[in-house]
Design an enzyme around this catalytic site. Structure first.
Site, PDB file in Angstrom:
ATOM      1  N   PRO A 261       0.852  -1.194   0.000  1.00  0.00           N
ATOM      2  CA  PRO A 261       0.000   0.000   0.000  1.00  0.00           C
ATOM      3  C   PRO A 261       0.887   1.244   0.000  1.00  0.00           C
ATOM      4  CG  PRO A 261      -0.078  -1.110   2.154  1.00  0.00           C
ATOM      5  CD  PRO A 261       0.781  -1.943   1.270  1.00  0.00           C
TER       6      PRO A 261
ATOM      7  N   GLN B 295      -6.159  -1.443   3.066  1.00  0.00           N
ATOM      8  CA  GLN B 295      -5.421  -1.151   4.293  1.00  0.00           C
ATOM      9  C   GLN B 295      -6.115  -0.038   5.062  1.00  0.00           C
ATOM     10  OE1 GLN B 295      -1.563   0.988   4.728  1.00  0.00           O
ATOM     11  NE2 GLN B 295      -0.814  -0.946   5.584  1.00  0.00           N
TER      12      GLN B 295
ATOM     13  N   CYS C  28       2.998   3.034   9.344  1.00  0.00           N
ATOM     14  CA  CYS C  28       3.137   4.331   8.694  1.00  0.00           C
ATOM     15  C   CYS C  28       3.669   5.363   9.697  1.00  0.00           C
ATOM     16  CB  CYS C  28       1.794   4.781   8.141  1.00  0.00           C
ATOM     17  SG  CYS C  28       1.840   6.418   7.414  1.00  0.00           S
TER      18      CYS C  28
ATOM     19  N   ASN D 219       9.099  -6.998   3.933  1.00  0.00           N
ATOM     20  CA  ASN D 219       8.947  -5.774   3.152  1.00  0.00           C
ATOM     21  C   ASN D 219      10.116  -4.849   3.486  1.00  0.00           C
ATOM     22  OD1 ASN D 219       7.114  -2.801   3.681  1.00  0.00           O
ATOM     23  ND2 ASN D 219       7.579  -3.575   1.653  1.00  0.00           N
TER      24      ASN D 219
ATOM     25  N   ARG E 122       8.215   0.508  -3.702  1.00  0.00           N
ATOM     26  CA  ARG E 122       8.522   1.482  -4.751  1.00  0.00           C
ATOM     27  C   ARG E 122       8.996   0.860  -6.054  1.00  0.00           C
ATOM     28  NH1 ARG E 122      12.138   5.010  -0.985  1.00  0.00           N
ATOM     29  NH2 ARG E 122      12.150   3.014   0.113  1.00  0.00           N
TER      30      ARG E 122
END
Length: 341
Positions: free
Chosen positions: A22, A75, A105, A216, A240
């Protein structure tokens, strides 16, 4: 309310072998449709949507997606169990395959609402949140987290976090293998500066063999993804690189990661498949730029890639722009003579 076991369907577990992270402002419905044309099997994620915006605000339009995007996960961001439960119910009703709670985040906006990476400091609250989400809907609930924040010792806090959240019913975790520095680093810096600790994530899989664990952070190639799967990890989430160089990550993914026998698609074919999609988007009142902005990196590293980007970037802003722009740009790529096909 009836309690649903948070069971991981075999198809979703398989899809999670490779997922696209996400990413705010990037993984919207148009981006996901493009990515789905490139890989039939990879699991795709929405941008983060906050639970308050869904439950109290007017954000439901953010949940719209094309059925072709399945398997697709939404998400959520939030830290109020009741609100997250209500948001999970809404997402389940929209037919999402999975609801993922953001515990990674690092943005200021997210911290001020006490969710995202700040929740790494409150595993019991995260457990309350996911328990409420699991009870609210049969859709699978998963968690994406960091290895820790600020001065926490990841080797101490991460196992405790996973154990606490697992006890509430979560069976699938994606771990971004960096700390988040809530003080002193910007969200952008938090994606690069904290060092990656891949061995700790591998250790979590050894410590929790019953869980589905994806890694990740900093993964830029299918070779790297396959190497992680070979170590025994269950999944790899690419961020990315999947956005900026999607052909490198997604065009061969079905064959290499999922064992598909059909030949891999070509980027040129994907472009042609986007033409009717753009026509539908325009007919619904959208603009070409909404879609083509996600396609700029499609031919990265290939002859003509710069001209492709330039034509799309400049042309999409014209008020009369339409899908013919794609054909014009594609003619700049070596092999563009196939356009009559």
């Amino acid at each position: 309310m009836e309690h649903h076991e948070n069971s991981t369907g075999p198809d979703l577990r398989r899809a999670a072998r490779l997922s696209v992270a996400p990413m705010m402002d990037w993984t919207d419905r148009h981006c996901r449709y493009l990515h789905r044309l490139m890989s039939r099997h990879a699991l795709l994620y929405t941008e983060m949507v906050t639970a308050p915006a869904l439950v109290r605000g007017d954000a439901r339009h953010l949940l719209e997606f094309d059925p072709a995007e399945h398997p697709v996960a939404v998400q959520l961001g939030g830290s109020d169990p009741a609100e997250l439960a209500a948001a999970t119910r809404i997402c389940g009703d929209q037919d999402y395959d999975e609801v993922n709670l953001n515990v990674g985040c690092p943005s200021d906006r997210v911290q001020s609402g006490c969710f995202g990476a700040a929740l790494m400091q409150q595993p019991a609250l995260v457990a309350d949140c996911v328990a409420a989400m699991i009870a609210a809907s049969p859709v699978e609930v998963t968690v994406k987290c960091r290895i820790g924040v600020d001065d926490q010792d990841p080797a101490q806090v991460l196992p405790h976090f996973i154990e606490t959240v697992r006890a509430a019913g979560v069976r699938r975790f994606t771990i971004h293998a960096r700390k988040a520095w809530l003080q002193g680093l910007s969200p952008k810096e938090n994606r690069d500066i904290p060092p990656l600790d891949y061995p700790l994530v591998l250790q979590m899989k050894r410590d929790f063999p019953d869980l589905h664990i994806s890694i990740n952070g900093g993964i830029t190639s299918l070779d790297q993804a396959q190497a992680f799967l070979d170590t025994g990890l269950d999944g790899v989430m690419v961020g990315r690189a999947a956005y900026h160089t999607p052909a490198d990550i997604l065009l061969q993914a079905d064959q290499r990661i999922f064992g598909a026998t059909a030949p891999a698609r070509r980027a040129e074919d994907v472009v042609l498949d986007m033409v009717p999609y753009i026509n539908r988007h325009l007919a619904a009142g959208g603009r070409v730029h909404n879609v083509t902005r996600h396609m700029l990196g499609l031919f990265a590293g290939r002859p003509g890639a710069r001209a492709w980007r330039r034509i799309l970037s400049q042309g999409a802003s014209r008020p009369d722009a339409d899908a013919t722009l794609l054909r014009e740009a594609l003619a700049q790529i070596g092999g563009g003579d196939r356009l009559s096909a």
